[in-house]
Design an enzyme around this catalytic site. Structure first.
Site, mmCIF file in Angstrom:
data_model
loop_
_atom_site.group_PDB
_atom_site.id
_atom_site.type_symbol
_atom_site.label_atom_id
_atom_site.label_comp_id
_atom_site.label_asym_id
_atom_site.label_seq_id
_atom_site.Cartn_x
_atom_site.Cartn_y
_atom_site.Cartn_z
ATOM 1 C CG HIS A 1 -0.457 0.264 2.506
ATOM 2 N ND1 HIS A 1 -0.186 -0.731 3.410
ATOM 3 C CD2 HIS A 1 -0.120 1.421 3.109
ATOM 4 C CE1 HIS A 1 0.299 -0.186 4.522
ATOM 5 N NE2 HIS A 1 0.343 1.120 4.364
ATOM 6 C CG ASP B 1 -0.308 -4.021 2.519
ATOM 7 O OD1 ASP B 1 0.308 -3.522 1.558
ATOM 8 O OD2 ASP B 1 -0.692 -3.357 3.510
ATOM 9 C CB SER C 1 2.882 1.481 6.391
ATOM 10 O OG SER C 1 1.593 1.620 6.887
ATOM 11 N N GLY C 2 4.984 -1.033 6.372
ATOM 12 C CA GLY C 2 6.099 -1.608 5.624
ATOM 13 C C GLY C 2 7.241 -2.049 6.514
#
Ligand SMILES: *[C@@H]1O[C@H](CO)[C@@H](O)[C@H](O)[C@H]1NC(C)=O
Ligand SMILES: *[C@@H]1O[C@H](CO)[C@@H](O)[C@H](O)[C@H]1NC(C)=O
Length: 416
Positions: A225, A270, A366-367
């Site tokens: 994302h 994701d 995120s990530g």
């Protein structure tokens, strides 16, 4: 008024007191110096090779980070640690770490780093001899199916630079602080250099957007994302180290591979792979995490850590310095209950945090990596920060891409 008499001391008494004081002082200094010197320890690093035969085939345990590799390494390391219990020197074996196995004319060779801390009063020549003697005489395997050819065990003294290089080339190794310290992003604590060396920051036009994790010297993993709108690899850079400014290292991104089954607004699959524009050189501060096998099992309730530069609460600021937070793996059944995520957790996701809230990853993380260690203190990537309902709310734990479920996809696209 009374005047006391005889307060003045005789000169010989003064002399005696001075003398006694001086002697006491020198004894004190002498003892301190001796104590400091006696307690001073020197580090001795060795590269050791142990030839052995086993009922298992090399093909079953030779691959780094596989379950059999871990079991075999743990077994040999324990055997070596046992051999050094009751070590005749004033010191101890602080680490025995298998770095790899290799096949040698029919047999197998375990390559191991040995790190000792030994009192500086010991004679270095003697230290080498006793270590060698101990390896040749005292290695015994309790269970018997593993036969080390003790006479052929070799050791070579190596320096700190070489030791660090071997250690940094292994996946999942880290410089940890005192492990009992309260490591309790949201509800987390700041990190020291080298604690989470696989953490990267991804920047779009030089502004931090997402976290990522080092899986080799040319590949990072992150969340799909992060690249939904910002697709142009040329405008992304990756930086490493525990601060974004100044970074320990920085490099461009050459290619972004987003999972072909990732379709926003679904959070399934994701995951994305990023190829670096040039390979990084591993250091104590920057190196790779281990990728678990597809059948690796992280246990519900297991202690995991998530790290990131993200906000500390929903309306907070991004951090320049890396934070860590300890979370617990929550099983999918619990996480899918109506009051939690009500069935939204699919097989490519996993939940971690605490159902009471308070400890969680958040925006900007995120990530980034969710990691857990094995009995050897080697760290594996369990998840990649993906989504969650707000941050650190009760019954809304963090949701992560489940790395074991996506493991084959990773191999297919980057060969790792
Ligand atoms: C460590 O050993 C290597 C190989 O023997 C050598 O090239 C290097 O200069 C040594 N480094 C230090 C700091 O002594
Ligand atoms: C951690 O260990 C140190 C000494 O090793 C001890 O003094 C301290 O109380 C411990 N802290 C906790 C939280 O257990």
């Amino acid at each position: 008024m009374r005047i006391s008499k005889g307060r003045c001391l005789e000169p010989w008494v003064i002399g005696l007191i001075t003398c006694v004081s001086l002697i006491a002082m020198s004894v004190c200094i002498g003892l301190t110096v001796h104590y400091v010197r006696y307690n001073q320890r020197n580090t001795y690093n060795y590269y050791s090779t142990l030839p052995f035969t086993s009922d298992k085939l090399y093909a079953e345990f030779g691959r780094e980070a596989s379950k059999n590799f871990t079991e075999m390494s743990h077994r040999i390391e324990s055997m070596v640690k046992n051999a050094f219990s009751g070590f005749p020197l004033q010191g101890e074996l602080v680490k025995a770490h298998i770095i790899k196995f290799s096949e040698e004319n029919g047999g197998v060779l375990a390559h191991m780093l040995l790190i000792f801390r030994i009192r500086s009063t010991e004679d270095p020549g003697n230290v080498n001899k006793i270590i060698e003697y101990t390896l040749h005489e005292k290695l015994r395997d309790v269970s018997g199916s593993l036969q080390v050819e003790r006479d052929s065990v070799e050791i070579k003294k190596i320096n700190k630079t070489e030791t660090d290089k071997y250690f940094n080339d292994c996946c999942g190794t880290r410089r940890s602080k005192s492990s009992n310290e309260s490591l309790r992003i949201v509800g987390g604590t700041k990190v020291e250099e080298g604690e989470w060396p696989w953490q990267a920051s991804l920047q779009w036009d030089d502004a931090h957007r997402c976290g990522a994790v080092v899986i080799s010297n040319t590949w990072l993993l992150s969340a799909a994302h992060c690249f939904r709108i910002h697709k142009d690899a040329n405008r992304w850079t990756a930086s490493f180290g525990i601060t974004i400014y100044p970074p320990t290292m920085k490099t461009g991104i050459q290619r972004i591979i987003v999972h072909e089954k990732y379709h926003y607004p679904s959070h399934e699959y994701d995951i994305a792979l990023l190829e670096l524009a040039k390979p990084i050189v591993y250091t104590n501060e920057v190196h790779r995490v281990c990728l678990p096998d597809a059948n690796h099992e992280f246990q519900p309730g297991q202690e995991l850590f998530v790290t990131g530069f993200g906000v500390q609460h929903k309306h907070g600021y991004l951090q320049n310095r890396l934070w860590q937070v300890q979370v617990e793996l929550i099983d999918t059944k619990t996480c899918n209950q109506p009051e939690v995520y009500n069935g939204a957790i699919t097989p490519t996701m996993l939940c971690a945090g605490s159902l009471e809230g308070k400890r969680d990853s958040c925006q900007g993380d995120s990530g980034g990596p969710l990691v857990g260690s094995d009995a050897r203190d080697v760290w594996y990537l369990a998840g990649i920060v993906s989504w969650g309902d707000n941050c650190a709310l009760p019954n809304k734990p963090g949701v992560y891409a489940r790395v074991t479920a996506l493991r084959d996809w990773i191999t297919e696209h980057c060969g790792i």
